[in-house]
Structure formats: C-alpha cells, structure tokens
Design an enzyme around this catalytic site. Sequence first.
Site, PDB file in Angstrom:
ATOM      1  N   ASP A  11      14.697 -34.118   1.710  1.00  7.50           N
ATOM      2  CA  ASP A  11      16.130 -34.334   1.526  1.00  7.50           C
ATOM      3  C   ASP A  11      16.742 -34.459   2.905  1.00  7.50           C
ATOM      4  O   ASP A  11      16.663 -33.529   3.724  1.00  7.50           O
ATOM      5  CB  ASP A  11      16.765 -33.156   0.781  1.00  7.50           C
ATOM      6  CG  ASP A  11      16.401 -33.125  -0.687  1.00  7.50           C
ATOM      7  OD1 ASP A  11      16.039 -34.189  -1.223  1.00  7.50           O
ATOM      8  OD2 ASP A  11      16.483 -32.048  -1.302  1.00  7.50           O
ATOM      9  N   ASP A 130      19.174 -36.229 -12.145  1.00  4.49           N
ATOM     10  CA  ASP A 130      19.638 -34.877 -11.847  1.00  4.49           C
ATOM     11  C   ASP A 130      20.226 -34.317 -13.133  1.00  4.49           C
ATOM     12  O   ASP A 130      21.193 -34.862 -13.672  1.00  4.49           O
ATOM     13  CB  ASP A 130      20.682 -34.887 -10.736  1.00  4.49           C
ATOM     14  CG  ASP A 130      20.091 -35.246  -9.390  1.00  4.49           C
ATOM     15  OD1 ASP A 130      18.898 -34.952  -9.175  1.00  4.49           O
ATOM     16  OD2 ASP A 130      20.809 -35.814  -8.546  1.00  4.49           O
TER      17      ASP A 130
END
Length: 259
Positions: A11, A130
């Site tokens: 990330d 998500d």
Amino acid sequence: MLSKRIIPCLDVREGRTTKGIQFKDNVDIGDPVEMARFYYENGADEIVFYDITASSDKRDIMIDVVRRVAETIFIPFSVGGGIRTVEDMRKVLLAGAEKVSINSAAILNPDLISQGAKAFGNQCVVLGMDVKFTGKSRSIPSGYEMVINGGRKSMGIDALEWAQKAESLGAGEICLNSIDADGTQNGYEIVLTDLISSQVSIPVIASGGAGKPEHLLDVLTRGRADAALIASMVHYGTYSIPEIKSFLHAGGVKVRGTW
C-alpha cells in the site's frame, strides 16, 4: 490442482509503503521499490501495488513508482489506485504491470470492466473489492456491503451481487478485502471469502487480516481462496515468505517452491 499464490501487498502513499488498521492510522513502512525486490527475491508469487489515496484524492496513480517497481521484479505485478479509464489502464500496463486492479471506478462505471477486458484481455482486469460487514437486509442480502474511496463511502451494493456482475462483465480475478479484518492480524474473513469464492468461477485473492501462517492455511482451504494477500506479517519481519510456504506445504497446500 493449481498452486496457491502468496502475494505481498504494497500500500503506497506519497511514494512510500504504508500500513494501517481498518484503513486508518497508517504508518510508514519503507521504500516500495526495495520492498518489492526483497519479496521477489524471497519467493513471492506476485506483487500487488495500491496507490491508496489516488482515488480519494482524485489524482492519477504514481506511474513513476510503478515503472521503477516493474523494472525490479520478474513476477506478475498488479497495480491499482486512481485507475478510472482504459487509457489509465494502458499507461499502467505500459509501465510494466501485468494486471490492473479497479475498485472505486468500476463501481461508479461498471462498463470500465468490459472495456478493459476487451482492450487488454480478461486476465489483465482484477476487480478490487473493499467489503464491510453490515448484517443481512433487503438491500444487502449477503450481509456484506461494498465501500469505495479507501473505505470512506458506503455504496448500498451487495458484495456477492457485485462480484457476480463484475465476472459477467469480464473481470478475470477478484481481490477481496475485508475492511473489518484489514491490518488486525487476527485472520481473514473466512465466511466472506468462502461466500464469494463458491459463487464465482474466477480466481479469488483473499485480503485483510493475515497475522500468522495458520491464517493463510485456513483461508486457502476453508475459505477456498486461490491466493492470499499478505502485508503486516512480512512487512514487520514476523514471518518470511519461505517460512509461510513451508508451513502451507506441510499442511497439504500446493505452493510454488522447492521442498
């Protein structure tokens, strides 16, 4: 039986690898290029790179960082964050990625999935999901809801229905991330992973919650995932990829490596 894949996730925010818990309280981990090289040399099957604030900041992905990572590793490389158009996909692929991951933009414009699949092939298009547990309701029959913009916006879309629709539109793979489990190191969301894996025919990558090798064994067997995304457990040096693969091999999971 196909080998199960172990995939470190980078990330990236402002050019640095970062890690948070449930998409909050992110801390700096290191340089993504150096980390990608390290994981490649230590047996990672793929690398996933997310520019985690590109969508919420409404900016383009950091293509220079993508290019530098791609020049460093020689395994499949998937890139997501801020990819909104077929041209964005093209730029990322030309920078050296093998796959593009689309998440927020795909929900806002589902045609992007079919457009990308037509232009580059289904195998290049990864649907990033998500997902947050909400409990079952009339609008969310599975009990799991889609959220976008790094977990900031709930969409009122059922996760299972969205996964099946995306597959029909041409997505070649799903990266399924549980926001509730993300960064906790308490284990993957097995119920969610099994739900999606059992109801689509494309590969599903489990994401969110890995803290020890037992968690990967669980999600790759009971959760029926095709691959497992890992971050904290390797970023902090708690486990190495060879250690994880050796554990899985001993547990009867087929993984790439020499034993």
